[in-house]
Write an enzyme that holds these catalytic residues in place. Sequence first.
Site, PDB file in Angstrom:
ATOM      1  N   LYS A  52       0.841  -1.203   0.000  1.00  0.00           N
ATOM      2  CA  LYS A  52       0.000   0.000   0.000  1.00  0.00           C
ATOM      3  C   LYS A  52       0.877   1.254   0.000  1.00  0.00           C
ATOM      4  CE  LYS A  52      -3.887  -2.079   2.521  1.00  0.00           C
ATOM      5  NZ  LYS A  52      -4.614  -2.083   3.807  1.00  0.00           N
ATOM      6  N   ALA A  69      -1.244   0.980   6.573  1.00  0.00           N
ATOM      7  CA  ALA A  69      -1.464  -0.015   7.619  1.00  0.00           C
ATOM      8  C   ALA A  69      -2.359  -1.118   7.078  1.00  0.00           C
ATOM      9  CB  ALA A  69      -2.110   0.629   8.845  1.00  0.00           C
ATOM     10  N   ASP A  70      -2.215  -2.289   7.655  1.00  0.00           N
ATOM     11  CA  ASP A  70      -3.117  -3.379   7.339  1.00  0.00           C
ATOM     12  C   ASP A  70      -3.407  -4.142   8.617  1.00  0.00           C
ATOM     13  OD1 ASP A  70      -4.441  -4.715   4.939  1.00  0.00           O
ATOM     14  OD2 ASP A  70      -3.634  -6.418   6.041  1.00  0.00           O
ATOM     15  N   THR A  71      -4.678  -4.440   8.847  1.00  0.00           N
ATOM     16  CA  THR A  71      -5.102  -5.127  10.070  1.00  0.00           C
ATOM     17  C   THR A  71      -5.846  -6.388   9.692  1.00  0.00           C
ATOM     18  OG1 THR A  71      -5.323  -3.021  11.247  1.00  0.00           O
ATOM     19  CG2 THR A  71      -6.467  -4.919  12.190  1.00  0.00           C
ATOM     20  N   ALA A 106       0.039  -4.265  10.808  1.00  0.00           N
ATOM     21  CA  ALA A 106       1.382  -3.886  10.350  1.00  0.00           C
ATOM     22  C   ALA A 106       1.313  -2.437   9.893  1.00  0.00           C
ATOM     23  CB  ALA A 106       1.831  -4.778   9.202  1.00  0.00           C
TER      24      ALA A 106
END
EC number: 3.6.1.9
Length: 196
Positions: A52, A69-71, A106
């Site tokens: 991203k 961010a990635d959740t 992250a």
Amino acid sequence: MTTLVLASASPRRHELLATLGVQFLLDTADIDETAVPGEVPLTYVQRMAREKAATVVSRRDDGFAVLAADTTVVIDGDILGKPRDHFSGLGMLARLSGRTHAVITALCLQRGDAVWECDVSTRVTFLTLSREVCERYLATSEPWDKAGGYGIQGLGGALVSSIEGSYSNVVGLPLAETWQLLAAHGVATTLGGLDE
């Protein structure tokens, strides 16, 4: 001070980043979020955050720092994304019912070729849920755009019996780690730098 671009369409991330007093622009990254076969959850969210950030950096020529961010929600080693439909939402809630799962985020901050990363994991335990409670929750608008099919900051918080770790991580952006990452790399926040 460095201008920040947030590579996210998530209203929850927008609100949390604004809580830190960060001035930011929005530039979302529309990427393929399919997991690679055999990819472990931590590697998956790290790759998503990195991709991203890189996608947004590659199409900008202003030199601004980009935060991505990635959740994801993880149970039994499986990644639970956003529910596709009622059936998948019901299956997710049934798996989470009465059990503990992990929420992993992250973070990736990129400026030019420089990349800084960190990740955060929180343990969340659900109450035991009846089918009727699951159906009632799925009848609301809340679960559909959230990993794991629930939102802890809303009605979904009533399904949670305990949490170990960062609450804001479960919402979508771990505030302590985000502040530290930004402050260490020249992005202004209300709290200032780490050593001030």
